[in-house]
Design a protein around this motif. Structure first.
Motif, short mmCIF file in Angstrom:
data_model
loop_
_atom_site.label_atom_id
_atom_site.label_comp_id
_atom_site.label_asym_id
_atom_site.label_seq_id
_atom_site.Cartn_x
_atom_site.Cartn_y
_atom_site.Cartn_z
N GLU A 1 0.72 -1.27 -0.12
CA GLU A 1 0.07 -0.02 0.07
C GLU A 1 0.83 1.40 0.14
O GLU A 1 0.40 2.31 -0.52
N THR A 2 2.13 1.22 0.60
CA THR A 2 2.93 2.36 0.64
C THR A 2 3.58 2.71 -0.63
O THR A 2 3.80 3.97 -0.62
N LEU A 3 3.48 2.02 -1.50
CA LEU A 3 4.28 2.41 -2.74
C LEU A 3 3.62 3.66 -3.51
O LEU A 3 3.98 4.37 -3.87
N GLN A 4 2.10 3.50 -3.55
CA GLN A 4 1.32 4.52 -4.23
C GLN A 4 1.61 5.74 -3.28
O GLN A 4 1.60 6.97 -3.85
N LEU A 5 1.47 5.79 -2.13
CA LEU A 5 1.59 6.96 -1.18
C LEU A 5 3.19 7.45 -1.23
O LEU A 5 3.15 8.89 -1.36
N ILE A 6 3.95 6.80 -1.40
CA ILE A 6 5.42 7.38 -1.38
C ILE A 6 5.58 7.90 -2.94
O ILE A 6 6.10 9.12 -2.97
N SER A 7 5.06 7.29 -3.95
CA SER A 7 5.14 8.16 -5.39
C SER A 7 4.36 9.14 -5.44
O SER A 7 4.66 10.02 -6.18
N GLU A 8 3.22 9.46 -4.68
CA GLU A 8 2.48 10.64 -4.50
C GLU A 8 2.86 11.72 -3.62
O GLU A 8 2.13 12.67 -3.21
N ASN A 9 4.26 11.57 -3.05
CA ASN A 9 4.88 12.46 -1.95
C ASN A 9 4.10 12.35 -0.62
O ASN A 9 4.20 13.49 -0.03
N PHE A 10 3.62 11.38 -0.24
CA PHE A 10 2.80 11.37 1.16
C PHE A 10 3.84 11.12 2.13
O PHE A 10 3.63 11.23 3.40
N GLY A 11 5.26 10.84 1.85
CA GLY A 11 6.05 10.67 2.96
C GLY A 11 6.91 9.39 2.62
O GLY A 11 7.26 9.10 1.59
N VAL A 12 7.42 8.76 3.73
CA VAL A 12 8.28 7.82 3.77
C VAL A 12 7.72 6.61 4.73
O VAL A 12 6.73 6.90 5.52
N ALA A 13 8.22 5.18 4.32
CA ALA A 13 7.56 4.26 4.98
C ALA A 13 8.64 3.30 5.95
O ALA A 13 9.73 3.50 5.57
N PHE A 14 8.20 3.08 7.05
CA PHE A 14 9.03 2.19 7.81
C PHE A 14 8.64 0.43 7.85
O PHE A 14 7.49 0.54 7.98
N ALA A 15 9.63 -0.18 7.70
CA ALA A 15 9.50 -1.50 7.25
C ALA A 15 10.55 -2.43 7.77
O ALA A 15 11.46 -1.97 7.74
N ALA A 16 10.31 -3.70 7.92
CA ALA A 16 11.37 -4.44 8.37
C ALA A 16 12.08 -4.64 7.09
O ALA A 16 11.79 -4.70 5.96
N LYS A 17 13.44 -5.02 7.35
CA LYS A 17 14.43 -5.26 6.36
C LYS A 17 13.87 -6.19 5.08
O LYS A 17 13.84 -5.37 4.08
#
Length: 313
Positions: free
Chosen positions: A231-247
Motif C-alpha cells: 500500500e505504501t508504494l503509491q503513497l510514496i510515489s504521490e509524495n505522502f512521505g516515507v515508510a518504515f518496514a522490516a528489512k
C-alpha cells in the motif's frame, strides 16, 4: 435428587455456555429461558455467577468474562483434538499448522516453506497469517503448532528460539536527501509524512520507533498506518512521505524510483523467534521445528541432554 456433575458434563456445559453467551449474545432476549438455565446451572452447581439478569438484559460479570475466555480456549483445543483424531482415524496426510506475521522476513518464510522431512514424505503445511499477540495466543491454545513471531512476550508455557535479527528500514523516494546515505537516522525524516505498520501488529517495535522519534525531535507531518506494505508504494510515489518496514519486506519494495535505507539505531533492530508450546509432545511438530532451526542456524546446538529444544539460541 440431582446427581453431581461428572468430569464429562462440565466441558459439555462449558461449551454450551460459550455458544450461548458469546456467539449468540445478540439473541439473549429471544433465548432468555436457555440463558437462565445456564446461569442457574453454574450458580447452583459450581457457585459461579457468570452473568446477572436485570429484567430483559443479561450482563457478564468480571468472573464471567474470564470464564468465557476460558471457554473460547477450551473450544479451540477441542476442535484441534478432533482434527488430530480424524487425521489418525482416516489416515489423512500429516499436517503442521504454522503461523506468521504479515510482516515476516521473506527469507524466514522461504526457509519455513522449504522444509522436507524424509520420515513424512506426504507432509502438508497449513499457513495462517496473524498479528503477533494473536499468534502467541493461538500457539498456547493449540490452534497453531508453531509460529514465527517478532519479539513475542516471555511466557513459561512457550519455547522461544531466536532465529534472526535485522534493522528496521525506511522506504523513500530516490529524490529524498537521505537516499544518498548508506544508512539513516530518525532526524533525517522530520517534516514529512510517515507510513507505519499498526501498533497491534508489533507493539514493542512500534513504541520504540515512536520513542526514538521523540528523542531525535523528529516531528512528522502526518502519521499513516498500513496493513499491506504494498500500500505504501503509491503513497510514496504521490509524495505522502516515507515508510518504515522490516528489512526483508522493505527490500521487496525497492525499485528504480524507490530507495531503501537501514536505520542505524540499535534500539530499532527486530528479532524474530520460532515459537511453540513448551509441552509440545508431537514428534512431527518437534522434528519440523528442529529442521527449520538447522536450516536457519546450522551451527546451533538444538537439544539438551533430555532431547528438549534449547531456549535462546
Amino acid at each position: 435428587m440431582p446427581r453431581s456433575p461428572s468430569p464429562i458434563d462440565f466441558p459439555r456445559s462449558l461449551l454450551h455456555s460459550y455458544r450461548s453467551l458469546e456467539v449468540h449474545h445478540h439473541r439473549l432476549l429471544v433465548w432468555g429461558h436457555t440463558i437462565g438455565t445456564v446461569l442457574r446451572l453454574y450458580r447452583g452447581t459450581f457457585h459461579l455467577t457468570v452473568a446477572i439478569r436485570a429484567q430483559r438484559r443479561v450482563e457478564l460479570t468480571s468472573g464471567g468474562e474470564v470464564f468465557i475466555r476460558g471457554c473460547r480456549d477450551a473450544h479451540a483445543i477441542l476442535e484441534r483434538s478432533i482434527r488430530l483424531a480424524q487425521s489418525t482415524q482416516d489416515e489423512i496426510q500429516p499436517v503442521v499448522t504454522v503461523g506468521h506475521s504479515p510482516y515476516a522476513d521473506p527469507l524466514l518464510m522461504s526457509a519455513l516453506l522449504g522444509i522436507h522431512l524424509p520420515r513424512y514424505p506426504t507432509l502438508r503445511l497449513r499457513i495462517e497469517s496473524m498479528f503477533a499477540s494473536e499468534l502467541a495466543h493461538s500457539v498456547l491454545v493449540s490452534e497453531l503448532d508453531l509460529a514465527i513471531i517478532t519479539e513475542p512476550s516471555e511466557n513459561a508455557q512457550l519455547t522461544l528460539v531466536k532465529l534472526a535479527t535485522h534493522p528496521l528500514c525506511v522506504v523513500m523516494p530516490v529524490e529524498h536527501p537521505a537516499a544518498t546515505k548508506s544508512s539513516v537516522s530518525m532526524d533525517d525524516f522530520g517534516g514529512v509524512g510517515w507510513m507505519v505498520f499498526p501498533r497491534k501488529s508489533h507493539p514493542s517495535i512500534y513504541d520504540r520507533l515512536m520513542e526514538q522519534a521523540r528523542i531525535a525531535a523528529a516531528s512528522r507531518v502526518e502519521l499513516h498506518h498500513y496493513v499491506s506494505p504494498q500500500e505504501t508504494l503509491q503513497l510514496i510515489s504521490e509524495n505522502f512521505g516515507v515508510a518504515f518496514a522490516a528489512k526483508g519486506i522493505a527490500e521487496q519494495l525497492g525499485g528504480r524510483k524507490i530507495a531503501v535505507r537501514l536505520l542505524m539505531h540499535k534500539t530499532l533492530q527486530i528479532t524474530s523467534y520460532l515459537v511453540l508450546r513448551s509441552d509440545q509432545a508431537s514428534r512431527l511438530v518437534n522434528e519440523y521445528g528442529r529442521a527449520l532451526i538447522r536450516k536457519i542456524l546450522p551451527a546451533s546446538r538444538l537439544e539438551s541432554a533430555s532431547g528438549q529444544l534449547l531456549l535462546g539460541l
